[in-house]
Design an enzyme around this catalytic site. Structure first.
Site, PDB file in Angstrom:
ATOM      1  N   HIS A  25       0.826  -1.210   0.000  1.00 39.49           N
ATOM      2  CA  HIS A  25       0.000   0.000   0.000  1.00 39.49           C
ATOM      3  C   HIS A  25       0.861   1.261   0.000  1.00 39.49           C
ATOM      4  O   HIS A  25       0.511   2.271  -0.598  1.00 39.49           O
ATOM      5  CB  HIS A  25      -0.925   0.002   1.217  1.00 39.49           C
ATOM      6  CG  HIS A  25      -2.097  -0.905   1.040  1.00 39.49           C
ATOM      7  ND1 HIS A  25      -3.399  -0.474   1.031  1.00 39.49           N
ATOM      8  CD2 HIS A  25      -2.159  -2.240   0.834  1.00 39.49           C
ATOM      9  CE1 HIS A  25      -4.215  -1.493   0.824  1.00 39.49           C
ATOM     10  NE2 HIS A  25      -3.479  -2.588   0.716  1.00 39.49           N
ATOM     11  N   ASP A 117      -5.288   6.449   2.409  1.00 33.25           N
ATOM     12  CA  ASP A 117      -5.672   5.097   2.006  1.00 33.25           C
ATOM     13  C   ASP A 117      -7.033   4.799   2.630  1.00 33.25           C
ATOM     14  O   ASP A 117      -7.192   4.905   3.862  1.00 33.25           O
ATOM     15  CB  ASP A 117      -4.619   4.088   2.500  1.00 33.25           C
ATOM     16  CG  ASP A 117      -4.813   2.711   1.878  1.00 33.25           C
ATOM     17  OD1 ASP A 117      -5.948   2.194   1.939  1.00 33.25           O
ATOM     18  OD2 ASP A 117      -3.840   2.157   1.350  1.00 33.25           O
TER      19      ASP A 117
END
Ligand code: UDX
Length: 461
Positions: A25, A117
């Site tokens: 990520h 995120d």
């Protein structure tokens, strides 16, 4: 070289970037952050303290200012279960993110946007309290994001009882081709909830940015854009891998080890074009020992040169004698500079778990794939690799879910030298061009990033 647009006072714009703390990520969001700095914005990345100290972060011009998630010493792996970790990060992070925003606002008044995120949806609530604009940055494919959205809004009921599923803007998917968190949620307690919660407050977001490109997921990106202000901004590879030169960009992003002088590149250099099989299963996947053994036999059986990344935590699963028996053919490393490896002309095929970053990297560099998905989004990515984009094969699995040695050997041979391999190589070249175009001036992702920067710059005037 990309030019900075002088029409706006972009140096005034400051963007804070909050990644979810794992390798797969952090890397794409960091690469996106570098694209913003190349267009003159000031960007600060806020990893957790644990990520900042345990990874090599080559942030280039992006500033780093870590925050606490409540697990500074040992990271999330020390917390019992994903749900407990997420809860701790939400409680602690809501305060530490607010403190960070206050700190930066105090030193200058240019902080105007949070890119976060969506695994951390609470970040949107915190940032909007301070009047910041917010962009959710999705690191997985648009198709996979859409599947989780269908679960969120009840259009895909869990447990899935049908044998195949037809969802808008995507091909019919067998249950085994859905993300494993959807097809087998009971195997990963709390993780589907995390993925579904990405959408819990998304109606309040200013932008939804997805690490994909329009040509690759055209239909589903357009479908998503009817619901949210959704833009494809990928593939977020460092610019040199897309034949571009961007001021201040570096060849690396996040690595587990310092790899600037990796031995595997010296090993690869004399190998013939297209002669090496590269094998890697990303930063997390833990293979069952039987699968590791079958993979090893399959690789040995093919008799090609191979470069295999076996992370330290996986080493014990490799048969003792394997290294010895194959030392004239293969090199086994704990980690490698994957982009440099994939870009090397010696690589003929990539045996991969089909993590989204690995998939996008291979597509962008024109490398054919053999997809052996392990969990999460990987079964869906592997389906697209084989059936939608035509850039690889998916070996069949037995009743225990294992790919046997003969099947493995057959698929690698087919991709390297077989009839289907020729079509696959042609398609891989096509997607490589398409990925570069998307990130070049006039391309879809390039234009979307430009529009994002221009909107932020207008706000700061
Ligand atoms: C995880 C999930 O598993 C993946 O499915 C999801 O899409 C993102 O989060 P990971 O398993 O690590 O990621 O796989 P992947 O997304 O492929 O990312 C791996 C990254 O590590 C790639 O960017 C790759 O270039 C890098 N890598 C891997 C190296 O740099 N060196 C290596 O030796 C192996």
């Amino acid at each position: 070289m990309e030019k900075k647009d002088e029409g706006y006072n972009k140096a005034q714009v400051h963007v804070l970037v909050l990644p979810y703390p794992n390798h797969g990520h952090l890397n794409p969001i960091l690469q996106f952050a570098k694209r913003l700095t190349s267009r003159g914005l000031k960007v600060t990345l806020a990893p957790t303290h644990y990520m900042a100290k345990s990874l090599h972060i080559d942030a280039g011009p992006v500033a780093i200012d870590p925050i606490s998630d409540g697990c500074d010493e040992h990271g999330y792996r020390n917390v019992e279960g994903t749900q407990a970790y997420i809860e701790r990060f939400r409680t602690v992070g809501s305060q530490t993110l607010a403190q960070l925003i206050e700190k930066h606002r105090h030193s200058s008044n240019s902080l105007c946007c949070l890119v976060y995120d969506p695994f951390l949806p609470w970040a949107l609530d915190v940032a909007q309290r301070f009047g910041l604009r917010c962009a959710a940055f999705f690191t997985q494919s648009c198709c996979v994001d859409a599947i989780y959205y269908h679960v969120h809004c009840g259009q895909l009921a869990i447990p899935v009882t049908a044998t195949s599923i037809k969802l808008p803007a995507m091909p019919t998917l067998q249950v085994s081709e859905l993300p494993s968190l959807v097809s087998k949620p009971e195997s990963y307690p709390g993780v589907l909830e995390l993925l579904v919660s990405q959408f819990s407050n998304l109606e309040r977001v200013d932008w939804v940015l997805i690490n994909t490109f329009d040509d690759l997921e055209d239909e589903v990106v357009r479908w998503m854009a009817k619901i949210w202000p959704c833009k494809a901004i990928g593939p977020t590879l460092p610019s040199t891998y897309l034949d571009q030169t961007i001021e201040g960009d570096t060849n690396y992003g996040i690595t587990l080890f310092d790899l600037q002088n990796a031995d595997c590149m010296k090993w690869l250099n004399p190998k013939e074009t297209g002669s090496v099989v590269y094998i890697s299963f990303g930063s997390i996947a833990a293979m069952v020992p039987e699968q590791m053994d079958e993979l090893a036999w399959g690789i040995k059986g093919c008799n090609y040169n191979f470069l295999w990344v076996v992370r330290e935590s996986e080493e014990d699963k490799l048969r003792n004698k394997f290294k010895e028996e194959t030392q004239d053919k293969g090199l086994i490393v704990k980690w490698c500079p994957q982009l440099e490896v994939l870009a090397h002309p010696a690589i003929g095929c990539f045996v991969t778990h089909c993590g989204w970053n690995s998939t996008l990297e291979a597509l962008s560099l024109g490398v054919p794939l053999v997809g052996v998905p392990q969990w999460t989004d990987q079964p869906t990515n592997a389906k697209y690799v084989e059936e939608v984009w035509g850039v690889g094969l998916r070996p069949s699995v037995d009743e225990k879910g294992i790919v046997g040695r003969i099947e493995m050997e057959h698929c690698i041979r087919e991709v390297m030298e077989g009839e289907r391999g020729r079509d696959i190589k042609r398609n891989a070249c096509k997607w490589k061009m398409s990925a570069k175009e998307a990130m070049s001036p006039g391309g879809g992702s390039y234009t979307n990033i430009e529009e994002f920067v221009t909107t932020l710059s207008t706000l700061a005037i």
